[in-house]
Enzyme design. Structure first.
Site, PDB file in Angstrom:
ATOM      1  N   CYS A  34       6.831   6.007  17.494  1.00 34.26           N
ATOM      2  CA  CYS A  34       8.243   6.204  17.780  1.00 34.26           C
ATOM      3  C   CYS A  34       8.919   6.764  16.539  1.00 34.26           C
ATOM      4  O   CYS A  34       8.909   6.146  15.490  1.00 34.26           O
ATOM      5  CB  CYS A  34       8.906   4.887  18.162  1.00 34.26           C
ATOM      6  SG  CYS A  34       8.309   4.254  19.717  1.00 34.26           S
ATOM      7  N   GLN A  50      -7.218  -0.881   5.154  1.00 31.22           N
ATOM      8  CA  GLN A  50      -7.803  -1.548   6.317  1.00 31.22           C
ATOM      9  C   GLN A  50      -9.205  -2.090   6.046  1.00 31.22           C
ATOM     10  O   GLN A  50      -9.766  -2.795   6.882  1.00 31.22           O
ATOM     11  CB  GLN A  50      -7.846  -0.585   7.513  1.00 31.22           C
ATOM     12  CG  GLN A  50      -6.462  -0.197   8.043  1.00 31.22           C
ATOM     13  CD  GLN A  50      -5.727  -1.342   8.719  1.00 31.22           C
ATOM     14  OE1 GLN A  50      -6.299  -2.395   9.009  1.00 31.22           O
ATOM     15  NE2 GLN A  50      -4.448  -1.152   8.970  1.00 31.22           N
ATOM     16  N   HIS A  96      -0.945  -8.000   3.060  1.00 30.60           N
ATOM     17  CA  HIS A  96      -0.609  -8.439   4.423  1.00 30.60           C
ATOM     18  C   HIS A  96      -1.533  -7.887   5.503  1.00 30.60           C
ATOM     19  O   HIS A  96      -1.361  -8.182   6.675  1.00 30.60           O
ATOM     20  CB  HIS A  96       0.855  -8.146   4.759  1.00 30.60           C
ATOM     21  CG  HIS A  96       1.179  -6.730   5.124  1.00 30.60           C
ATOM     22  ND1 HIS A  96       1.231  -6.293   6.427  1.00 30.60           N
ATOM     23  CD2 HIS A  96       1.473  -5.653   4.357  1.00 30.60           C
ATOM     24  CE1 HIS A  96       1.566  -5.010   6.445  1.00 30.60           C
ATOM     25  NE2 HIS A  96       1.713  -4.599   5.202  1.00 30.60           N
ATOM     26  N   ALA A 120       0.817  -1.209   0.000  1.00 33.18           N
ATOM     27  CA  ALA A 120       0.000   0.000   0.000  1.00 33.18           C
ATOM     28  C   ALA A 120       0.855   1.266   0.000  1.00 33.18           C
ATOM     29  O   ALA A 120       0.458   2.284  -0.571  1.00 33.18           O
ATOM     30  CB  ALA A 120      -0.949  -0.001   1.200  1.00 33.18           C
ATOM     31  N   THR A 121       2.007   1.224   0.625  1.00 27.39           N
ATOM     32  CA  THR A 121       2.876   2.412   0.621  1.00 27.39           C
ATOM     33  C   THR A 121       3.238   2.779  -0.820  1.00 27.39           C
ATOM     34  O   THR A 121       3.135   3.943  -1.226  1.00 27.39           O
ATOM     35  CB  THR A 121       4.161   2.146   1.434  1.00 27.39           C
ATOM     36  OG1 THR A 121       3.794   1.807   2.773  1.00 27.39           O
ATOM     37  CG2 THR A 121       5.076   3.358   1.446  1.00 27.39           C
ATOM     38  N   ASN A 164      -6.565   3.255  10.228  1.00 30.22           N
ATOM     39  CA  ASN A 164      -5.832   2.129  10.815  1.00 30.22           C
ATOM     40  C   ASN A 164      -5.731   2.222  12.341  1.00 30.22           C
ATOM     41  O   ASN A 164      -5.618   1.217  13.011  1.00 30.22           O
ATOM     42  CB  ASN A 164      -4.430   2.016  10.197  1.00 30.22           C
ATOM     43  CG  ASN A 164      -3.692   3.327  10.175  1.00 30.22           C
ATOM     44  OD1 ASN A 164      -4.172   4.310   9.612  1.00 30.22           O
ATOM     45  ND2 ASN A 164      -2.539   3.376  10.794  1.00 30.22           N
ATOM     46  N   THR A 173      10.011  -7.289 -12.253  1.00 33.06           N
ATOM     47  CA  THR A 173       9.526  -8.663 -12.331  1.00 33.06           C
ATOM     48  C   THR A 173       8.419  -8.882 -11.315  1.00 33.06           C
ATOM     49  O   THR A 173       8.564  -8.512 -10.145  1.00 33.06           O
ATOM     50  CB  THR A 173      10.693  -9.640 -12.057  1.00 33.06           C
ATOM     51  OG1 THR A 173      11.684  -9.417 -13.050  1.00 33.06           O
ATOM     52  CG2 THR A 173      10.225 -11.091 -12.099  1.00 33.06           C
TER      53      THR A 173
HETATM   54  C1  LIG Z   1      -0.444  -0.834   6.598  1.00 33.70           C
HETATM   55  C2  LIG Z   1      -0.967   0.345   5.919  1.00 33.70           C
HETATM   56  C3  LIG Z   1      -0.271   0.921   4.841  1.00 33.70           C
HETATM   57  C4  LIG Z   1       1.064   0.407   4.386  1.00 33.70           C
HETATM   58  O1  LIG Z   1       0.957  -0.802   3.710  1.00 33.70           O
HETATM   59  P1  LIG Z   1       2.251  -1.607   3.258  1.00 33.70           P
HETATM   60  O2  LIG Z   1       1.749  -2.692   2.369  1.00 33.70           O
HETATM   61  O3  LIG Z   1       2.864  -2.119   4.516  1.00 33.70           O
HETATM   62  O4  LIG Z   1       3.146  -0.661   2.540  1.00 33.70           O
HETATM   63  C5  LIG Z   1      -0.841   1.999   4.215  1.00 33.70           C
HETATM   64  N1  LIG Z   1      -2.026   2.495   4.599  1.00 33.70           N
HETATM   65  C6  LIG Z   1      -2.719   1.979   5.622  1.00 33.70           C
HETATM   66  C7  LIG Z   1      -4.030   2.561   5.990  1.00 33.70           C
HETATM   67  C8  LIG Z   1      -2.218   0.885   6.316  1.00 33.70           C
HETATM   68  O5  LIG Z   1      -2.897   0.398   7.339  1.00 33.70           O
END
Ligand SMILES: *Cc1c(COP(=O)(O)O)cnc(C)c1O
Length: 393
Positions: free
Chosen positions: A325, A178, A200, A70-71, A150, A239
């Protein structure tokens, strides 16, 4: 170990692992290899996974771009739209309570010349629709509102936000990380044109995600951020992570089949947990009581230091706190402070996020552990004795 930190990451479902395993050794193909059977098999597997992911969100498979998570999807959407639609303008609107992946991508967009409006939320974490409506300008190229938060689980009214953006002819993106796989989440129905999510957080593997990109009415394009090979319609070279994508597809299929019963089961467990914890003196719920993900509860326990309490049961119970943190210090959560919580209240907050593998006994044990932890910490806290004196006076 009781794991109530499913918003940080979910365990990978064993059924997902089983689906992935053949693609590590027996089926080694590169999905871009066009001239031999292993390549074709990998391509077929990716095609099926893309259809599974698309089906979960009611999209066309061509509208799913696989990324590393998601990032990356958030970055591709925000920077990609800025570069692609510069001629129209460079104004972006988002919320103060967004995930760092969106906020940091917006900060980067500002360095590249964008102007970003960060809308505030009310004390329950909800966006003000009139403020959003008034913030949209002719040069606004993107509105980015996360579907479900989140930290608090707060759900924004996406169809209403979609209607406002539609009225102004502005593109709408949503970080739905989420929500996808937990509740019905259909970008087309909600008027969302770009949507980020990741495997994940829905019982799939880490390191694979997707960006939904509307391909009709309107057809949205973004400028690629990674170049080299032209994979994923030229939008995301590299890839393909075939085992990861296969796992993502399997996770999507499982979520589609089990979401409804699972959401109801988790809501019951969450409500029990919440009732018990809010029964402890001087506790408050953070976030909207109804417009919320069914498996999340964020609670402030006055007079405790959530980081310290969490460390105390770090071997038995996994949670998250209302603190973040950074390299230099422990900051109060930007989400909670945007909702008007004082730093001390944010630092006394705990997030409980339940998941597919959470059982009723886990919730019962968590209540006992948290109650004990809070009591012990309060007994040793000068701030708590001050509070008690105040409430007696
Ligand atoms: C976990 C999360 C992300 C980041 O997802 P990744 O796959 O770890 O990069 C982005 N946005 C929200 C709302 C999340 O909970």
């Amino acid at each position: 170990m009781i794991y109530l930190d499913n918003n940080a990451t979910t365990p990978c479902d064993p059924r997902v692992v089983d689906a992935m395993l053949p693609y590590f050794y027996e089926q080694p193909g590169n999905a871009a290899s066009r001239n031999h059977a292993p390549g074709w098999l990998a391509e077929d597997a990716v095609k099926e996974a893309r259809a599974q992911v698309a089906r979960l969100i009611g999209a066309d498979p061509r509208e799913v771009i696989f990324t590393s998570g998601a990032t990356e999807s958030d970055n591709l959407a925000i920077k990609g739209i800025l570069q692609q639609y510069r001629r129209k303008g460079s104004h972006i609107i988002t919320l103060q309570t967004e995930h760092k992946a969106v906020l940091d991508a917006c900060a980067e967009a500002e360095k590249l010349g964008a102007e970003v409006t960060y809308l505030s939320v009310d004390h329950r974490g909800m966006v003000n629709l009139q403020e959003l409506d008034e913030a949209i300008r002719p040069d606004t190229i993107l509105v980015s509102v996360m579907w479900g938060n989140n930290e608090t689980g707060v759900l924004q009214p996406m169809p209403k936000i979609g209607a406002i953006c539609e009225k102004h002819g502005t593109l709408l993106m949503s970080d739905a990380t989420q929500v996808v796989g937990k509740l019905p989440c259909n970008p087309r129905e909600a008027g969302v044109h770009l949507m980020a999510f990741t495997a994940h957080k829905m019982y799939g593997p880490k390191g694979v995600g997707a960006l939904y990109l509307s391909q009709r009415q309107p057809k949205v394009s973004v400028a690629a951020q990674l170049h080299g090979g032209g994979h994923e319609q030229g939008l995301r070279s590299g890839t393909l992570n075939v085992p990861g994508i296969v796992g993502f597809g399997k996770a999507a299929a499982l979520a589609a089949a089990e979401m409804e019963t699972e959401a109801a089961r988790l809501k019951k467990l969450r409500d029990t947990l919440e009732r018990e914890l809010l029964g402890i003196e001087a506790t408050t719920l953070n976030g909207h009581p109804e417009h919320r993900l069914p498996h999340v509860s964020n609670i402030a326990f006055q007079g405790i230091e959530s980081e310290t309490v969490m460390m105390a049961f770090g071997q038995e119970l996994a949670l998250s706190s209302g603190s973040a943190c950074t390299s230099a210090s422990v900051e109060p959560s930007h989400v909670l402070t945007a909702m008007g919580l004082k730093a001390a209240a944010a630092h006394s907050s705990l997030r409980f996020s339940l998941g597919r593998f959470t059982k009723a006994e886990d919730v019962e044990q968590a209540v006992v552990l948290v109650r004990d932890g809070v009591e012990k910490m309060r007994a040793a806290s000068p701030a708590w004795s001050l509070y008690q004196k105040g409430s007696l006076a």
